[in-house]
Scaffold this motif. Structure first.
Motif, PDB file in Angstrom:
ATOM      1  N   SER A 248      44.131  69.252  37.522  1.00  0.00           N
ATOM      2  CA  SER A 248      44.844  70.104  36.577  1.00  0.00           C
ATOM      3  C   SER A 248      46.166  69.436  36.227  1.00  0.00           C
ATOM      4  O   SER A 248      46.642  68.565  36.953  1.00  0.00           O
ATOM      5  N   ILE A 249      46.757  69.850  35.109  1.00  0.00           N
ATOM      6  CA  ILE A 249      48.012  69.247  34.658  1.00  0.00           C
ATOM      7  C   ILE A 249      49.180  69.923  35.379  1.00  0.00           C
ATOM      8  O   ILE A 249      49.376  71.129  35.234  1.00  0.00           O
ATOM      9  N   PRO A 250      49.967  69.168  36.153  1.00  0.00           N
ATOM     10  CA  PRO A 250      51.128  69.754  36.819  1.00  0.00           C
ATOM     11  C   PRO A 250      52.157  70.266  35.798  1.00  0.00           C
ATOM     12  O   PRO A 250      52.299  69.704  34.710  1.00  0.00           O
ATOM     13  N   LEU A 251      52.869  71.328  36.147  1.00  0.00           N
ATOM     14  CA  LEU A 251      53.870  71.918  35.254  1.00  0.00           C
ATOM     15  C   LEU A 251      54.937  70.913  34.830  1.00  0.00           C
ATOM     16  O   LEU A 251      55.509  71.023  33.746  1.00  0.00           O
ATOM     17  N   ALA A 252      55.218  69.930  35.669  1.00  0.00           N
ATOM     18  CA  ALA A 252      56.242  68.930  35.355  1.00  0.00           C
ATOM     19  C   ALA A 252      55.909  68.134  34.090  1.00  0.00           C
ATOM     20  O   ALA A 252      56.794  67.518  33.499  1.00  0.00           O
ATOM     21  N   TYR A 253      54.656  68.156  33.660  1.00  0.00           N
ATOM     22  CA  TYR A 253      54.245  67.370  32.497  1.00  0.00           C
ATOM     23  C   TYR A 253      53.918  68.243  31.286  1.00  0.00           C
ATOM     24  O   TYR A 253      53.200  67.827  30.380  1.00  0.00           O
ATOM     25  N   ASP A 254      54.492  69.446  31.215  1.00  0.00           N
ATOM     26  CA  ASP A 254      54.263  70.356  30.082  1.00  0.00           C
ATOM     27  C   ASP A 254      54.676  69.759  28.739  1.00  0.00           C
ATOM     28  O   ASP A 254      54.082  70.067  27.711  1.00  0.00           O
ATOM     29  N   ASP A 255      55.715  68.918  28.725  1.00  0.00           N
ATOM     30  CA  ASP A 255      56.210  68.342  27.476  1.00  0.00           C
ATOM     31  C   ASP A 255      55.572  66.990  27.150  1.00  0.00           C
ATOM     32  O   ASP A 255      55.931  66.361  26.152  1.00  0.00           O
ATOM     33  N   ALA A 256      54.654  66.540  27.962  1.00  0.00           N
ATOM     34  CA  ALA A 256      54.041  65.220  27.776  1.00  0.00           C
ATOM     35  C   ALA A 256      53.059  65.227  26.605  1.00  0.00           C
ATOM     36  O   ALA A 256      52.518  66.270  26.214  1.00  0.00           O
ATOM     37  N   LYS A 257      52.823  64.049  26.068  1.00  0.00           N
ATOM     38  CA  LYS A 257      51.794  63.873  25.047  1.00  0.00           C
ATOM     39  C   LYS A 257      50.442  64.034  25.731  1.00  0.00           C
ATOM     40  O   LYS A 257      50.198  63.443  26.790  1.00  0.00           O
ATOM     41  N   ILE A 258      49.530  64.815  25.133  1.00  0.00           N
ATOM     42  CA  ILE A 258      48.222  65.052  25.731  1.00  0.00           C
ATOM     43  C   ILE A 258      47.146  64.407  24.867  1.00  0.00           C
ATOM     44  O   ILE A 258      47.117  64.587  23.648  1.00  0.00           O
TER      45      ILE A 258
END
Length: 110
Positions: free
Chosen positions: A36-46
């Motif tokens: 799963s995507i950690p919350l720390a990477y919410d602003d990352a390009k997906i």
């Protein structure tokens, strides 16, 4: 800036043939692999890889050893993010493998 790759089988090629569904790349290094995507990477390009498989590259060439003969280095946190997106999971089906795209240092190579 981080890039999050999702919706794929990230094949680690370790001794247990672990696979993951999410991989995060920062610069030229893999900084996270998991499910799963950690919350720390919410602003990352997906980038959604559409259910394809991802395998490590060795010297800019595909690692084409399969199943019990996986000799290339394992895909793990801290490794240079050189990998290929292929149309099949090589742990399940190794026939007629097609490379969809190649990433060198975490960036898509044209």
């Amino acid at each position: 800036m981080e890039t999050v790759f999702t919706n794929a089988d990230f094949i680690s090629l370790d001794e247990h043939n672990n696979t993951y569904s999410v991989m995060v790349v920062k610069g030229k290094n893999i900084v996270y692999m998991g499910y799963s995507i950690p919350l720390a990477y919410d602003d990352a390009k997906i980038i959604d890889l559409g259910g394809r498989a991802v395998v490590p590259l060795v010297n800019d060439k595909m690692c084409l050893t399969y199943r019990n003969n996986a000799e290339c280095t394992k895909l793990e946190v801290g490794q240079s993010a050189d990998f290929a997106v292929v149309d099949k999971n090589i742990l399940k089906d190794n026939h007629d493998l097609k490379v969809i795209s190649v990433y060198i240092h975490g960036r898509k190579k044209d």
